[in-house]
Scaffold this motif. Structure first.
Motif, short mmCIF file in Angstrom:
data_model
loop_
_atom_site.label_atom_id
_atom_site.label_comp_id
_atom_site.label_asym_id
_atom_site.label_seq_id
_atom_site.Cartn_x
_atom_site.Cartn_y
_atom_site.Cartn_z
N GLU A 177 0.85 -1.19 0.00
CA GLU A 177 0.00 0.00 0.00
C GLU A 177 0.89 1.24 0.00
N THR A 178 0.44 2.29 -0.70
CA THR A 178 1.22 3.53 -0.72
C THR A 178 0.32 4.73 -0.92
N PRO A 179 0.64 5.86 -0.25
CA PRO A 179 -0.10 7.08 -0.56
C PRO A 179 0.28 7.57 -1.95
N TRP A 180 -0.70 7.96 -2.74
CA TRP A 180 -0.42 8.37 -4.13
C TRP A 180 0.00 9.84 -4.13
N GLU A 181 1.21 10.07 -3.61
CA GLU A 181 1.71 11.43 -3.39
C GLU A 181 2.31 12.03 -4.64
N TYR A 200 -4.37 20.02 -10.76
CA TYR A 200 -5.62 20.22 -10.04
C TYR A 200 -6.72 19.26 -10.47
N GLN A 201 -6.78 18.99 -11.76
CA GLN A 201 -7.81 18.07 -12.25
C GLN A 201 -7.61 16.68 -11.65
N ALA A 202 -6.35 16.25 -11.64
CA ALA A 202 -6.05 14.93 -11.07
C ALA A 202 -6.34 14.92 -9.57
N ARG A 203 -5.97 16.00 -8.89
CA ARG A 203 -6.26 16.10 -7.45
C ARG A 203 -7.75 16.02 -7.19
N ASN A 204 -8.52 16.73 -8.01
CA ASN A 204 -9.96 16.77 -7.78
C ASN A 204 -10.59 15.39 -7.92
N PHE A 205 -10.09 14.59 -8.84
CA PHE A 205 -10.60 13.22 -8.95
C PHE A 205 -10.35 12.46 -7.65
N MET A 206 -9.14 12.61 -7.10
CA MET A 206 -8.83 11.88 -5.87
C MET A 206 -9.64 12.42 -4.70
N ARG A 207 -9.79 13.75 -4.65
CA ARG A 207 -10.45 14.39 -3.51
C ARG A 207 -11.97 14.19 -3.54
N ASP A 208 -12.54 14.28 -4.74
CA ASP A 208 -13.99 14.38 -4.84
C ASP A 208 -14.68 13.09 -5.31
N ALA A 254 -4.67 -2.01 -8.97
CA ALA A 254 -4.64 -1.65 -7.56
C ALA A 254 -6.06 -1.27 -7.14
N THR A 255 -6.25 -1.04 -5.84
CA THR A 255 -7.55 -0.53 -5.38
C THR A 255 -7.32 0.69 -4.51
N VAL A 256 -8.29 1.56 -4.49
CA VAL A 256 -8.26 2.70 -3.57
C VAL A 256 -8.47 2.14 -2.17
N SER A 257 -7.54 2.48 -1.25
CA SER A 257 -7.61 1.85 0.08
C SER A 257 -7.72 2.86 1.22
N SER A 258 -7.93 4.13 0.90
CA SER A 258 -8.16 5.12 1.96
C SER A 258 -9.07 6.22 1.43
N PRO A 259 -9.74 6.91 2.36
CA PRO A 259 -10.44 8.14 1.93
C PRO A 259 -9.42 9.20 1.58
N PRO A 260 -9.84 10.34 1.05
CA PRO A 260 -8.89 11.40 0.72
C PRO A 260 -8.14 11.87 1.96
N ILE A 261 -6.83 12.02 1.84
CA ILE A 261 -5.98 12.48 2.94
C ILE A 261 -5.02 13.54 2.40
N PRO A 262 -4.51 14.42 3.28
CA PRO A 262 -3.52 15.40 2.79
C PRO A 262 -2.26 14.69 2.29
N ASP A 263 -1.73 15.18 1.20
CA ASP A 263 -0.47 14.68 0.65
C ASP A 263 0.66 15.24 1.52
N GLU A 264 1.31 14.39 2.31
CA GLU A 264 2.29 14.86 3.30
C GLU A 264 3.49 15.57 2.66
N ILE A 286 -4.31 16.88 -2.02
CA ILE A 286 -5.02 15.77 -1.40
C ILE A 286 -4.75 14.52 -2.23
N CYS A 287 -4.56 13.40 -1.53
CA CYS A 287 -4.36 12.14 -2.27
C CYS A 287 -5.13 11.02 -1.59
N VAL A 288 -5.07 9.85 -2.15
CA VAL A 288 -5.62 8.66 -1.51
C VAL A 288 -4.50 7.62 -1.44
#
Length: 155
Positions: free
Chosen positions: A25-29, A34-42, A66-76, A98-100
DNA sequence: GCCAACGTTGGC
DNA sequence: GCCAACGTTGGC
């Protein structure tokens, strides 16, 4: 939950399907579009299926699932001064990026190459093959997803 | 390495 | 708000 389908791009020299298989598993950092971020966030939901695409590679193409394994989280990485993805305007109270997290599902036996995708009429509407499209996180339809999976199974 | 297409930045 | 300049993406 888990009814949307996506494609994410990664340069395998930076992070490949093998890296994900190892990490599980990995955060998609590091997405700074913005368009890509919005897909992950929204739009992304836990359980959504994700095609893992190798760009700038030999060959380029879909390498696994792969599968999405978390809700949206801040990209550290936006808070890390040493990171190439540091964003001086972002704060933990007001994150800009924001990423997942995504989790490993499977690695295809062989890459489904971009050339094969382009030559399959059922996939002609994929965002991936639209002229000039460079989105690194993009939606795919269930049908497109299943077509790619079918190509991987048949090989 | 080249380069076309796209997104972002910043001067005005 | 316009738009030129610049940076990035990503196939080849």
């Amino acid at each position: 939950m888990g009814k949307n389908f996506w494609l994410v791009k990664s340069e395998p020299e930076v992070y490949s399907i093998d890296s994900l298989e190892k990490d599980m598993e990995t955060p998609w950092e590091g997405v700074r579009n913005y368009q890509a971020r919005n897909f992950m966030r929204d739009s992304m939901c836990v359980g959504d299926k994700v095609l893992f695409y190798h760009s700038n590679a030999d060959p380029t193409g879909v390498a696994g699932v792969a599968t999405v394994s978390s809700p949206p989280i801040p990209d550290e990485t936006q808070f890390n001064k040493k990171s190439e993805y540091f964003d001086p305007k972002a704060t933990p109270q007001k994150p800009n990026w924001i990423c997942v997290k995504i989790a490993f599902k499977e690695k295809f036996k062989t890459i489904i190459t971009l050339a094969e995708i382009k030559s399959n009429k059922a996939l002609k509407d994929m965002v991936l093959v639209q002229p000039g499209s460079r989105l690194s996180v993009q939606p795919v339809t269930q049908k497109q997803f299943e077509t790619i999976l079918g190509m991987a199974r048949r090989k």
